[in-house]
Write a protein that holds these residues in place. Structure first.
Motif, PDB file in Angstrom:
ATOM      1  N   GLY A 445      87.311 127.393  54.953  1.00  0.00           N
ATOM      2  CA  GLY A 445      86.902 126.372  53.984  1.00  0.00           C
ATOM      3  C   GLY A 445      85.407 126.255  53.826  1.00  0.00           C
ATOM      4  N   MET A 446      84.647 126.732  54.822  1.00  0.00           N
ATOM      5  CA  MET A 446      83.193 126.633  54.780  1.00  0.00           C
ATOM      6  C   MET A 446      82.591 127.929  55.313  1.00  0.00           C
ATOM      7  SD  MET A 446      82.795 122.742  56.292  1.00  0.00           S
ATOM      8  CE  MET A 446      83.835 123.096  57.723  1.00  0.00           C
ATOM      9  N   VAL A 447      81.451 128.309  54.763  1.00  0.00           N
ATOM     10  CA  VAL A 447      80.735 129.491  55.222  1.00  0.00           C
ATOM     11  C   VAL A 447      79.257 129.147  55.349  1.00  0.00           C
ATOM     12  CG1 VAL A 447      80.090 131.883  54.746  1.00  0.00           C
ATOM     13  CG2 VAL A 447      82.376 131.073  54.121  1.00  0.00           C
ATOM     14  N   GLY A 448      78.699 129.417  56.520  1.00  0.00           N
ATOM     15  CA  GLY A 448      77.254 129.293  56.710  1.00  0.00           C
ATOM     16  C   GLY A 448      76.623 130.653  56.458  1.00  0.00           C
ATOM     17  N   LEU A 449      76.008 130.824  55.302  1.00  0.00           N
ATOM     18  CA  LEU A 449      75.380 132.095  54.939  1.00  0.00           C
ATOM     19  C   LEU A 449      73.913 132.041  55.337  1.00  0.00           C
ATOM     20  CD1 LEU A 449      75.452 134.870  53.666  1.00  0.00           C
ATOM     21  CD2 LEU A 449      75.253 133.804  51.406  1.00  0.00           C
ATOM     22  N   PRO A 460      81.738 119.012  50.975  1.00  0.00           N
ATOM     23  CA  PRO A 460      83.152 118.863  51.321  1.00  0.00           C
ATOM     24  C   PRO A 460      83.485 119.615  52.597  1.00  0.00           C
ATOM     25  CG  PRO A 460      82.914 120.399  49.495  1.00  0.00           C
ATOM     26  CD  PRO A 460      81.541 119.868  49.780  1.00  0.00           C
ATOM     27  N   PHE A 461      83.737 118.871  53.670  1.00  0.00           N
ATOM     28  CA  PHE A 461      83.989 119.453  54.990  1.00  0.00           C
ATOM     29  C   PHE A 461      85.490 119.584  55.190  1.00  0.00           C
ATOM     30  CE2 PHE A 461      84.696 119.608  59.464  1.00  0.00           C
ATOM     31  CZ  PHE A 461      83.551 120.123  60.054  1.00  0.00           C
ATOM     32  N   GLY A 462      85.959 120.797  55.511  1.00  0.00           N
ATOM     33  CA  GLY A 462      87.376 120.997  55.774  1.00  0.00           C
ATOM     34  C   GLY A 462      87.724 122.459  55.787  1.00  0.00           C
ATOM     35  N   GLY A 463      88.973 122.745  56.166  1.00  0.00           N
ATOM     36  CA  GLY A 463      89.357 124.124  56.364  1.00  0.00           C
ATOM     37  C   GLY A 463      90.574 124.556  55.584  1.00  0.00           C
ATOM     38  N   THR A 464      90.914 125.830  55.762  1.00  0.00           N
ATOM     39  CA  THR A 464      92.095 126.413  55.155  1.00  0.00           C
ATOM     40  C   THR A 464      93.064 126.801  56.282  1.00  0.00           C
ATOM     41  OG1 THR A 464      91.120 128.631  55.243  1.00  0.00           O
ATOM     42  CG2 THR A 464      90.741 127.346  53.251  1.00  0.00           C
ATOM     43  N   LYS A 465      94.195 127.371  55.900  1.00  0.00           N
ATOM     44  CA  LYS A 465      95.219 127.783  56.856  1.00  0.00           C
ATOM     45  C   LYS A 465      95.547 126.621  57.804  1.00  0.00           C
ATOM     46  CE  LYS A 465      93.286 131.878  58.046  1.00  0.00           C
ATOM     47  NZ  LYS A 465      93.199 133.282  58.511  1.00  0.00           N
ATOM     48  N   GLN A 466      95.588 126.861  59.109  1.00  0.00           N
ATOM     49  CA  GLN A 466      95.991 125.795  60.027  1.00  0.00           C
ATOM     50  C   GLN A 466      94.809 124.999  60.575  1.00  0.00           C
ATOM     51  OE1 GLN A 466      99.273 126.403  62.723  1.00  0.00           O
ATOM     52  NE2 GLN A 466      99.853 128.290  61.673  1.00  0.00           N
ATOM     53  N   SER A 467      93.695 125.040  59.842  1.00  0.00           N
ATOM     54  CA  SER A 467      92.541 124.217  60.201  1.00  0.00           C
ATOM     55  C   SER A 467      92.528 122.888  59.469  1.00  0.00           C
ATOM     56  CB  SER A 467      91.237 124.978  59.932  1.00  0.00           C
ATOM     57  OG  SER A 467      91.012 125.951  60.931  1.00  0.00           O
TER      58      SER A 467
END
Length: 491
Positions: A445-449, A460-467
C-alpha cells in the motif's frame, strides 16, 4: 491513583495522568476492583497500576458512547475542529512529559518518543483542518428526472483498538478522524502501554471534549471486553491496529453485526537497494526504516535485498552503523535503541535469528540476546540468509536486518512480493523512472522511494493483501468514519 515508581512522579504531577477507566466523562475503577500492572521493559520495575476492565465495564462504555452520539453528531464541524486544535496545542506544550511517559512504559529512546509525540499531535491538527472541509455532491441524474444529493454522516459508535508500539500516535490517528467525523468512541489501548493513552484522553478532556464522546477501557482480558463491545448492535465501526492473526479473529467477530472495519495489520517490508543507488543515502534510510523504535514497528524494514554489485559495501556500512548504536534504557538521553517490549518478544526475535543461522546465515554483528536485566536484543545484521529462512517470511519486530543479495532485476519483484503482507516497501535507485516502474509492481500500500520514512498524517496509511483494510491519515482516514447518504429529490 497507584504509582509505584518514582520516575513517574514528576509526570503525574505535571500532567495528572489518570489510572482509572474513563466512562461517560467520569474516571472510575473497574467494576471488579481489579488492577493491571504496567512495567518498564528496561528494568522490569512496576511503574503503575491501572483499572482492569471486564465485560460489564465495556458495556457501560458503549452505553456512554451511544448516549453521547446524537449531540456530538449534531455539533458543528468548526466546534469539533477547535477542540482538536486545543488538544494539538496541549500535546505540544507537554511534549517532554509525554515523551518521558512513552519512554518509561514502552522502552523506546527519548529521541524516538519525542518524534512520536510530534507525529501524534499532528493528527489532531490535520483532522481539525480536514473535518471542516468535507463536502458532499449535488448533481442531475442522467435521465434528468431528479437531482442527486450526497452527504456524509457519522458511522456511529466506534471501537478503537491500539497497539503498544506507538501508544500516542496510534491513539490520535484513530481518535482524531473519529471525532472530526462526529463519531463517539471507546478506546482500548494495549495492556503494556495504557498510561500514554490515558494521558491523551485527559488532554482531550482538558480541551473541552464532552462526556461520553471518548471512553477508555484498559484491560488484561481483551477478548471478552472487545467481544462485548462488538456484539452490541449500537456499535457500528471497528478500527484496529495490531497483528494479522488478531485481525482475522476480530473480522470474524465483526461479521456477526456487519460492522464497518478499518484494519492496519502486520507487515514484512522489503528494503531494496539497486546497483545505481546512492549508498550513503540508502544506508541512512536503512537505519531509519530498520531502527525506528528499535525495529518494533509495522513499517520496519524486515528483508534487505541488495544488488550483488553493491552488496558488500552496503553490508560493511550497515554493520558499522548498527555496531555503533547505543543500546540502553529509553529515558537515558544517550540511548538510541531501547529494550523490546517483553521477554516473549526477545524469545521470538532470537528464535528467528537462530533459525536463520541454523539454515546457513551468518551474524556479522549481534545475533544473541543481551545479558543482564531488561528485555534487550542488540542490533543485528545477518548475511548469506537463505530464502527459506523464517526471518524472511515472518515479521521480525526487532533490531535485526537480514540481507539477501540478488543479481537480476527481473527476479526482484518475485522476491519482494513473496509474502502474504503488503504494508510498505522501500526502494533505492538513482533512476526515478526505474524506481516508479518497480514501485508499480510492488504489492504494498505504500512505497518509500529513496526514503526510509513514509508515515505522514496527510498521507493515506495502509496496506494491501493481509496487511489490512482501509486507510488512516489523509482524507481517506476521515471517510472511514463516515457513511455516504444519497437523497433523490426534484425541484
Amino acid at each position: 491513583m497507584t504509582v509505584l515508581d518514582a520516575a513517574l512522579h514528576p509526570i503525574v504531577e505535571a500532567m495528572s495522568v489518570p489510572t482509572e477507566l474513563l466512562v461517560g466523562g467520569a474516571w472510575r475503577p473497574a467494576g471488579t476492583g481489579r488492577r493491571l500492572e504496567v512495567s518498564d521493559p528496561a528494568t522490569g520495575t512496576v511503574l503503575a497500576t491501572v483499572a482492569d476492565a471486564d465485560s460489564s465495564d465495556a458495556a457501560a462504555a458503549v452505553d456512554a458512547a451511544a448516549a453521547a452520539a446524537p449531540d456530538w453528531a449534531a455539533t458543528a464541524p468548526r466546534i469539533r475542529a477547535d477542540l482538536l486544535m486545543r488538544a494539538f496545542a496541549l500535546m505540544h506544550d507537554r511534549r517532554e512529559e509525554l515523551a518521558l511517559l512513552i519512554s518509561l512504559e514502552n522502552g523506546k529512546s527519548l529521541a524516538d518518543a519525542r518524534s512520536e509525540v510530534t507525529y501524534a499531535a499532528e493528527f489532531f491538527r490535520w483532522y481539525a483542518e480536514e473535518g471542516v472541509r468535507l463536502r458532499g455532491q449535488v448533481g442531475m441524474s442522467p435521465s434528468g428526472a431528479n437531482r442527486l444529493l450526497v452527504s456524509y454522516q457519522p458511522v456511529g459508535v466506534s471501537v478503537l483498538i491500539t497497539p503498544w508500539n506507538f501508544p500516542a500516535a496510534m491513539a490520535t490517528r484513530k481518535i482524531a478522524p473519529a471525532l472530526a467525523a462526529g463519531c463517539t468512541t471507546v478506546l482500548k489501548p494495549a495492556a503494556e502501554t495504557p498510561l500514554t493513552a490515558l494521558a491523551v484522553a485527559a488532554i482531550l478532556e482538558e480541551a473541552g471534549l464532552p462526556a461520553g464522546v471518548l471512553n477508555v477501557v484498559t484491560t488484561s482480558t481483551p477478548g471478552p471486553v472487545v467481544g462485548t463491545m462488538l456484539a452490541d448492535r449500537r456499535t457500528r465501526m471497528l478500527s484496529f491496529t495490531g497483528s494479522t492473526e488478531v485481525g482475522r479473529l476480530l473480522l470474524r467477530t465483526a461479521a456477526d453485526n456487519v460492522l464497518k472495519c478499518a484494519m492496519e495489520l502486520g507487515g514484512n517490508a522489503p528494503f531494496v537497494v539497486l546497483a545505481d543507488a546512492d549508498l550513503e543515502a540508502a544506508l541512512e534510510g536503512a537505519m531509519i526504516a530498520k531502527m525506528r523504535n528499535g525495529g518494533q514497528a509495522c513499517t520496519a524494514a524486515n528483508r534487505f535485498f541488495v544488488h550483488a554489485d553493491v552488496h558488500d559495501a552496503f553490508v560493511d556500512g550497515l554493520v558499522a552503523r548498527m555496531a555503533a548504536v547505543k543500546v540502553g534504557p529509553g529515558p537515558d538521553e544517550d540511548s538510541q535503541c531501547g529494550p523490546l517490549i517483553n521477554a516473549e518478544a526477545v524469545r521470538k526475535v532470537d528464535g528467528l535469528v537462530r533459525d536463520a543461522i541454523e539454515r546457513g546465515a551468518r551474524a556479522v554483528v549481534g545475533g544473541s540476546p543481551a545479558d543482564g536485566p531488561g528485555h534487550f536484543y542488540p542490533p543485528t545484521v545477518l548475511v548469506d540468509v537463505p530464502l527459506d529462512a523464517r526471518i524472511l517470511h515472518e515479521e521480525v519486530f526487532g533490531p535485526v536486518a537480514p540481507v539477501v543479495g540478488f543479481e537480476r532485476e527481473e527476479d526482484l519483484l518475485a522476491l519482494v512480493n513473496d509474502t502474504e503482507f503488503g504494508l510498505v516497501s522501500y526502494l533505492y535507485t538513482a533512476d526515478l523512472a526505474r524506481g516508479l516502474r518497480l514501485a508499480e509492481g510492488i504489492e504494498s500500500g505504500m512505497v518509500g522511494l529513496n526514503r526510509g520514512l513514509v508515515s505522514d498524517p496527510a498521507a493515506p496509511f495502509g496496506g494491501t493483501k493481509q496487511s489490512g483494510l482501509g486507510r488512516e491519515g489523509s482524507t481517506e482516514g476521515l471517510l472511514e468514519f463516515l457513511e455516504a447518504q444519497y437523497v433523490a429529490t426534484s425541484w
